[in-house]
Design a protein around this motif. Structure first.
Motif, PDB file in Angstrom:
ATOM      1  N   GLY A 345      32.452  30.161  42.388  1.00 51.11           N
ATOM      2  CA  GLY A 345      33.543  29.733  41.504  1.00 51.11           C
ATOM      3  C   GLY A 345      34.502  30.892  41.221  1.00 51.11           C
ATOM      4  N   LEU A 346      33.931  32.087  41.036  1.00 55.05           N
ATOM      5  CA  LEU A 346      34.791  33.261  40.820  1.00 55.05           C
ATOM      6  C   LEU A 346      35.633  33.533  42.071  1.00 55.05           C
ATOM      7  N   GLY A 347      35.029  33.306  43.232  1.00 54.20           N
ATOM      8  CA  GLY A 347      35.769  33.463  44.493  1.00 54.20           C
ATOM      9  C   GLY A 347      36.924  32.464  44.572  1.00 54.20           C
ATOM     10  N   ASP A 348      36.661  31.232  44.154  1.00 60.20           N
ATOM     11  CA  ASP A 348      37.728  30.207  44.168  1.00 60.20           C
ATOM     12  C   ASP A 348      38.865  30.629  43.237  1.00 60.20           C
ATOM     13  N   ARG A 351      40.856  33.414  44.889  1.00 63.75           N
ATOM     14  CA  ARG A 351      41.749  32.896  45.951  1.00 63.75           C
ATOM     15  C   ARG A 351      42.973  32.210  45.347  1.00 63.75           C
ATOM     16  N   ALA A 352      42.724  31.359  44.375  1.00 69.99           N
ATOM     17  CA  ALA A 352      43.838  30.606  43.777  1.00 69.99           C
ATOM     18  C   ALA A 352      44.829  31.575  43.124  1.00 69.99           C
ATOM     19  N   GLY A 353      44.303  32.560  42.395  1.00 68.62           N
ATOM     20  CA  GLY A 353      45.178  33.524  41.713  1.00 68.62           C
ATOM     21  C   GLY A 353      45.961  34.373  42.704  1.00 68.62           C
ATOM     22  N   PHE A 354      45.318  34.802  43.764  1.00 70.05           N
ATOM     23  CA  PHE A 354      46.020  35.586  44.789  1.00 70.05           C
ATOM     24  C   PHE A 354      47.150  34.749  45.410  1.00 70.05           C
ATOM     25  N   ASN A 355      46.850  33.485  45.690  1.00 65.47           N
ATOM     26  CA  ASN A 355      47.887  32.627  46.296  1.00 65.47           C
ATOM     27  C   ASN A 355      49.077  32.458  45.347  1.00 65.47           C
ATOM     28  N   THR A 356      48.782  32.346  44.062  1.00 62.80           N
ATOM     29  CA  THR A 356      49.870  32.230  43.079  1.00 62.80           C
ATOM     30  C   THR A 356      50.694  33.519  43.061  1.00 62.80           C
ATOM     31  N   THR A 368      42.246  33.581  52.230  1.00 57.74           N
ATOM     32  CA  THR A 368      41.340  32.687  52.953  1.00 57.74           C
ATOM     33  C   THR A 368      39.914  32.923  52.469  1.00 57.74           C
ATOM     34  N   GLY A 369      38.971  32.212  53.069  1.00 60.29           N
ATOM     35  CA  GLY A 369      37.562  32.439  52.787  1.00 60.29           C
ATOM     36  C   GLY A 369      36.884  31.201  52.252  1.00 60.29           C
ATOM     37  N   LEU A 370      35.697  31.426  51.751  1.00 59.54           N
ATOM     38  CA  LEU A 370      34.855  30.344  51.251  1.00 59.54           C
ATOM     39  C   LEU A 370      33.998  30.952  50.149  1.00 59.54           C
ATOM     40  N   GLY A 371      33.824  30.240  49.057  1.00 58.06           N
ATOM     41  CA  GLY A 371      32.950  30.723  47.997  1.00 58.06           C
ATOM     42  C   GLY A 371      33.298  32.126  47.563  1.00 58.06           C
ATOM     43  N   CYS A 421      34.953  40.466  47.681  1.00 62.79           N
ATOM     44  CA  CYS A 421      33.880  39.529  47.354  1.00 62.79           C
ATOM     45  C   CYS A 421      33.456  39.744  45.910  1.00 62.79           C
ATOM     46  N   THR A 422      32.966  38.681  45.327  1.00 67.11           N
ATOM     47  CA  THR A 422      32.573  38.763  43.922  1.00 67.11           C
ATOM     48  C   THR A 422      31.092  39.149  43.817  1.00 67.11           C
ATOM     49  N   SER A 423      30.721  39.686  42.642  1.00 69.95           N
ATOM     50  CA  SER A 423      29.326  40.060  42.400  1.00 69.95           C
ATOM     51  C   SER A 423      28.922  39.529  41.038  1.00 69.95           C
ATOM     52  N   THR A 424      27.606  39.400  40.802  1.00 72.51           N
ATOM     53  CA  THR A 424      27.154  38.740  39.564  1.00 72.51           C
ATOM     54  C   THR A 424      27.561  39.467  38.277  1.00 72.51           C
ATOM     55  N   PRO A 425      27.766  40.785  38.258  1.00 68.31           N
ATOM     56  CA  PRO A 425      28.241  41.380  36.988  1.00 68.31           C
ATOM     57  C   PRO A 425      29.683  41.012  36.656  1.00 68.31           C
ATOM     58  N   MET A 426      30.391  40.369  37.551  1.00 67.30           N
ATOM     59  CA  MET A 426      31.801  40.027  37.294  1.00 67.30           C
ATOM     60  C   MET A 426      31.929  38.717  36.527  1.00 67.30           C
ATOM     61  N   GLY A 427      33.035  38.602  35.835  1.00 69.74           N
ATOM     62  CA  GLY A 427      33.385  37.345  35.179  1.00 69.74           C
ATOM     63  C   GLY A 427      34.873  37.088  35.390  1.00 69.74           C
TER      64      GLY A 427
END
Ligand SMILES: Cc1ncc(COP(=O)(O)O)c(C=O)c1O
Length: 459
Positions: A345-348, A351-356, A368-371, A421-427
């Motif tokens: 979800g953080l990856g999504d 991606r959305a924020g970068f596209n904006t 691009t990417g997935l998850g 890529c995202t990691s679990t300590p991120m929010g």
């Protein structure tokens, strides 16, 4: 007038004087000042002194959010407390024994219970060794020599694994029958001759190529998402076509999940619902320490059985070493389906924020990417395969580099090729910081892009 590149390079050098001094020392002992090609970038990489969670600190004292995570391997970020404790406990009682340990069984069971295509496995010291051993297992099992790999696919640091990684347009041949293009002058003709190159995401062409070469093909190896070449996900139709064609001819299908295992508890194969014969793994299963694994069907993995008449030789001094086992087990047991869902979800969101940010600044680009795996591209053309990605890179020239340096100076690290890529300590906060950093970087670069690369301005 100084070029945009010179301007950003100068700014970066002023911002990181201690790393600049250290690279000068490094250049005395390492060719080009680096001991690892993938982590190098121009004008020089930052020297990192310590890290914790999703933050790292460089030699100049900058605090930098780490969206690189050692090329996706640190799913819990740096110095994850439970992993540190497990490694500390293990190293105090020995780092490697040249003997089996219970910890090997524990990590192997955990992986087998999660990944659909894994009935048995073997640990290796790296992802490179995992794909190499998968290929050898396939050759020994089928008695055939040739290996099909994807154009733009990366499977580690050995010859076949890098054939046609960067298919230069003047050498790549037609899309229907791509030529095997060497990455550098070290690749023997014999390896090129044993490699069948397949275009990515072209189900009909892939089936036809497999049918054509069936009698000599031992294996087809594929990443479920082109990783090194910019996080281009496979379509399900494409993977299905590979599955059906390999099954038709008794060819071993190898999924290289060294990167994509983090997308789902069962890896990308569970996400797509397509089970390969063999799976190469690495990165996250080592909890930050060096590791790899090859897993698959028992009848294929039997080739490694020491009592086989002619077992596939697999030695490797650090395979299954207790430190990697301890770190891997600690990291993997902290990862559950809801944790992976949150990371994706953080990856999504990223991606959305970068596209904006691209749209807001009127610059042609996309994420691009997935998850949890994301890549930026300075093109708005559709990206399905290696040729599309390389065409975009050619058009945007050095701009990737400048975006990367701009992001670093705003405290956000990625791979030089703009892989995040995202990691679990991120929010959400960390993700939004990265999005703001891209927005700000693009705003700074826009006038220079208008002067030097006007084709990249939208509209
Ligand atoms: C898809 C894929 N396969 C294999 C490898 C090789 O793994 P290692 O660097 O651990 O040898 C990598 C490394 O990035 C990779 O991305």
């Amino acid at each position: 007038m100084t070029s945009l590149r010179e301007q950003i390079f100068e700014q970066y050098k002023r911002w990181s004087p201690r790393s600049a001094a250290l690279i000068a020392e490094a250049r005395e002992v390492f060719p080009g000042g680096d001991t690892r090609m993938s982590a190098h970038f121009a004008p020089y990489p930052l020297f990192i002194e310590r890290a914790a969670g999703c933050r790292q600190f460089d030699a100049d004292g900058h605090e930098i959010l780490d969206f690189m995570n050692n090329f996706t391997s640190l799913i819990h970020g740096h110095a994850n407390p439970a992993t540190v404790a497990a490694v500390r406990e293990q190293i105090a009682i020995g780092s490697a024994y040249a003997a089996p340990t219970r910890s090997q069984i524990a990590l192997a069971r955990l992986i087998r219970d999660r990944v659909p295509g894994v009935e048995q496995l073997r640990f290796t010291s790296s992802g490179t060794e995992a794909t190499l051993m998968a290929i050898r297992c396939a050759r020994a099992s089928t008695g055939r020599q040739k290996i099909m790999k994807m154009e733009g696919g990366y499977h580690g640091s050995f010859e076949l694994a890098e054939v046609s990684l960067v298919p230069r347009p003047n050498e790549a041949g037609s899309l229907e029958a791509p030529r095997a293009v060497p990455i550098d002058a070290s690749i023997p003709d014999s390896v090129l001759g044993d490699t069948v190159v397949c275009p990515y995401n072209q189900p009909a062409l892939a089936s036809a190529l497999i049918d054509h070469h069936a009698k000599t093909l031992a294996a087809v190896i594929v990443e479920p998402m082109l990783g090194s070449l910019g996080m281009i996900p496979a379509t399900r139709d494409f993977l299905l076509a590979l599955r059906e064609a390999t099954q038709r001819h008794g060819i071993v299908l190898i999924f290289d999940e060294v990167i994509t295992l983090r997308l789902h508890m069962g890896g990308a194969q569970a996400h797509f619902g397509i089970t390969p014969d063999l799976t190469a793994m690495g990165k996250i299963i080592g909890g930050g320490l060096p590791i790899g694994a090859i897993g698959g069907r028992t009848d294929l993995m039997r080739r490694f059985h020491p009592d086989e008449a002619q077992p596939v030789m697999h030695a490797s001094t650090f395979s299954g070493n207790p430190l990697s086992m301890a770190a891997g087990y600690a990291a993997m047991t902290q990862l559950d389906a809801s944790g992976i869902e949150r990371l994706n979800g953080l990856g999504d969101r990223l991606r959305a924020g970068f596209n904006t940010a691209f749209a807001r600044n009127g610059i042609r680009g996309q994420a691009t990417g997935l998850g949890s795996l994301v890549n930026l591209h300075l093109t708005d053309a559709p990206l399905h395969d290696a040729r599309d990605v390389l065409a975009g890179l050619t058009r945007s020239r050095h701009l990737n580099q400048l975006v990367h340096l701009g992001m670093l100076q705003r405290g956000v690290a990625s791979a030089g090729r703009l892989m995040y890529c995202t990691s679990t300590p991120m929010g959400d906060t960390e993700v939004d910081t990265a999005i703001d950093a891209l927005d700000d970087t693009l705003r700074e670069l826009r006038p220079g892009i208008g002067r030097e690369l006007p084709g990249l301005l939208a509209g």
